[in-house]
Design a protein around this motif. Structure first.
Motif: not given
Lengths: 117, 114
Positions: B79-89, B102-114
């Motif tokens: 993700i380039q030039r991150t924006e606050r709206g990109d904050s998500a898991v 069947t799709q098997y999921f990982g635990p995710g990455t929580r991204l927080t853009v300040l």
């Protein structure tokens, strides 16, 4: 485009009791898959149960079963003998069988299930 | 066997910065998916890889988002030039062959853009 609707933001059930989570969907397709996923606080989505639309028989996995009403486009999840470990967010999801769009899951907004003693 | 793993678990960055999120699928799975889950919402599809190629990238919101899977296993979401709206898991999933598996999921990455 397909849509999935979960109208119950939160549900509560007592331990050992039965609870039903609702899901409706909108599609013009005749062949597709439906899923229920569980997401505990750890964030990892865990598959609970899967239903192929061409199968008339409702899927069952131990304490989990579904009521699939194809004409009504309804796909509810019944959890029997609820346990504390069942507490989580539950997501209903749709997957097309069309080759162009079969890659992705379309999720509802989820239902948070609380299990009380 | 090992499940889908994602690193980092949490990422905090400043607006305008560049971030990379990594996904290690289940060994032998040819299909890999990225989803984004905003607060209070269900996951939304971003991109699907079959092997090394992006078979469906229709969910990428704009050209700031890019993903690669150069050797058909590990994938990186950039993700380039991150924006606050990109904050998500950001969730990654894999399946054996794609299509109906069947799709098997990982635990995710929580991204927080300040």
């Amino acid at each position: 485009a397909q849509t999935v609707t979960q109208s119950q933001p939160e549900m509560s059930v007592q331990e050992a009791e039965t609870v039903t989570l609702s899901c409706t969907y909108d599609t013009s397709e005749s062949d597709y898959y439906l899923f229920w996923y569980k997401q505990p606080p750890s964030r990892q989505m865990i598959l609970v149960i899967r239903q192929e639309a061409y199968k008339q028989q409702n899927a069952t996995e131990n304490r989990f079963s579904v009521n699939f009403q194809k004409a009504a486009k309804s796909f509810s999840l019944k959890i029997s003998d609820s346990q504390l470990g069942d507490a989580a967010m539950y997501f209903c999801a749709y997957r097309s069988m069309s080759t162009g769009t079969a890659s992705k899951l379309t999720f509802g907004t989820g239902t948070r299930l609380q299990v009380t003693l | 066997g090992a499940g889908v793993s994602q690193t980092p678990s949490n990422k905090v960055t400043e607006k305008g910065k560049y971030v990379e999120l990594r996904c290690d699928p289940i060994s032998g799975h040819t299909a890999l998916y990225w989803y984004r889950q905003s607060l209070g919402q269900g996951p939304e599809f971003l991109i699907y890889f079959q092997g090394t190629g992006a078979a469906d990238d229709s969910g990428l919101p704009n050209d700031r988002f890019f993903a690669v899977r150069p050797e058909g296993s590990v994938s990186t979401l950039k993700i380039q030039r991150t924006e606050r709206g990109d904050s998500a898991v950001y969730l990654c999933a894999s399946s054996l062959y794609g299509f109906t598996d069947t799709q098997y999921f990982g635990p995710g990455t929580r991204l927080t853009v300040l």
